[in-house]
Design a protein around this motif. Sequence first.
Motif, PDB file in Angstrom:
ATOM      1  N   LEU A   6       1.172  -0.972   0.122  1.00  0.00           N
ATOM      2  CA  LEU A   6      -0.116  -0.283  -0.440  1.00  0.00           C
ATOM      3  C   LEU A   6       1.144   1.369  -0.154  1.00  0.00           C
ATOM      4  O   LEU A   6       0.575   2.116  -0.242  1.00  0.00           O
ATOM      5  CB  LEU A   6      -0.778   0.243   1.443  1.00  0.00           C
ATOM      6  N   ALA A   7       2.202   1.618   0.853  1.00  0.00           N
ATOM      7  CA  ALA A   7       2.916   2.568   0.825  1.00  0.00           C
ATOM      8  C   ALA A   7       3.805   2.705  -0.726  1.00  0.00           C
ATOM      9  O   ALA A   7       3.570   4.059  -1.585  1.00  0.00           O
ATOM     10  CB  ALA A   7       3.923   2.101   1.876  1.00  0.00           C
ATOM     11  N   LEU A   8       3.817   1.541  -1.761  1.00  0.00           N
ATOM     12  CA  LEU A   8       4.154   1.869  -2.585  1.00  0.00           C
ATOM     13  C   LEU A   8       2.993   2.494  -3.818  1.00  0.00           C
ATOM     14  O   LEU A   8       3.274   2.744  -4.658  1.00  0.00           O
ATOM     15  CB  LEU A   8       4.923   0.731  -3.149  1.00  0.00           C
ATOM     16  N   VAL A   9       2.218   1.257  -3.170  1.00  0.00           N
ATOM     17  CA  VAL A   9       0.833   1.890  -4.531  1.00  0.00           C
ATOM     18  C   VAL A   9       0.500   4.045  -4.127  1.00  0.00           C
ATOM     19  O   VAL A   9       0.688   4.246  -5.474  1.00  0.00           O
ATOM     20  CB  VAL A   9       0.206   1.466  -4.025  1.00  0.00           C
ATOM     21  N   GLY A  10       0.845   3.594  -2.381  1.00  0.00           N
ATOM     22  CA  GLY A  10       0.987   5.134  -2.801  1.00  0.00           C
ATOM     23  C   GLY A  10       2.295   6.421  -3.155  1.00  0.00           C
ATOM     24  O   GLY A  10       1.295   7.453  -3.715  1.00  0.00           O
ATOM     25  N   THR A  11       3.024   5.727  -3.159  1.00  0.00           N
ATOM     26  CA  THR A  11       3.629   6.803  -3.577  1.00  0.00           C
ATOM     27  C   THR A  11       3.594   6.872  -5.203  1.00  0.00           C
ATOM     28  O   THR A  11       3.737   7.861  -6.083  1.00  0.00           O
ATOM     29  CB  THR A  11       5.195   6.355  -3.530  1.00  0.00           C
ATOM     30  N   VAL A  12       3.089   5.915  -5.972  1.00  0.00           N
ATOM     31  CA  VAL A  12       3.396   5.829  -7.580  1.00  0.00           C
ATOM     32  C   VAL A  12       2.143   6.972  -7.469  1.00  0.00           C
ATOM     33  O   VAL A  12       2.101   7.499  -8.869  1.00  0.00           O
ATOM     34  CB  VAL A  12       3.344   4.736  -8.316  1.00  0.00           C
ATOM     35  N   VAL A  13       1.286   6.688  -7.032  1.00  0.00           N
ATOM     36  CA  VAL A  13      -0.694   7.410  -7.065  1.00  0.00           C
ATOM     37  C   VAL A  13       0.376   8.997  -7.138  1.00  0.00           C
ATOM     38  O   VAL A  13       0.206   9.486  -7.991  1.00  0.00           O
ATOM     39  CB  VAL A  13      -1.397   6.856  -6.356  1.00  0.00           C
ATOM     40  N   GLY A  14       0.657   9.042  -5.927  1.00  0.00           N
ATOM     41  CA  GLY A  14       1.275  10.520  -5.765  1.00  0.00           C
ATOM     42  C   GLY A  14       2.179  11.072  -6.965  1.00  0.00           C
ATOM     43  O   GLY A  14       1.959  12.088  -7.144  1.00  0.00           O
TER      44      GLY A  14
END
Length: 104
Positions: A6-14
Motif C-alpha cells: 500500500l505504501a508503494l501504491v501510494g507513492t506511485v499514485v502521488g
Amino acid sequence: MFGAVLALVGTVVGLWISGTTLNIVAFLGAIIGVGLVAKNGILMLDRVDHLRAEGLSLEEAIVRSGERRLRPVLMTTLAAALGMLPLAWGVERERKCFNLWRSP
C-alpha cells in the motif's frame, strides 16, 4: 507485507498526481515510507502479543493496540512526510539555480 504494498501504491499514485518522475528523491521517499509502515506494523504486533499474553482475546488486543499506537504512528508519519516536503518541492528548483551559478 500488505502495508508495504500500500505504501508503494501510494507513492506511485502521488508521483502520478503531481506529475513527478521517479528520481532518486522519490525513490528515497518510497523507501522511507515502506520503512515507516514496517516499523509501525512491528510495534503494533508486539503490543498485540503482549496483550494476548495478558489474556485478552485477539479482537480486544488488536483494538487496544490500535488505540495505544495511533497517536505515535500519526506523529511519526506526519513528521517524516512534512520533513520531506521541502526536499520534494525544492530539488528541481535548486538544480536550476545551481546551474545558473556555475562558472562557464
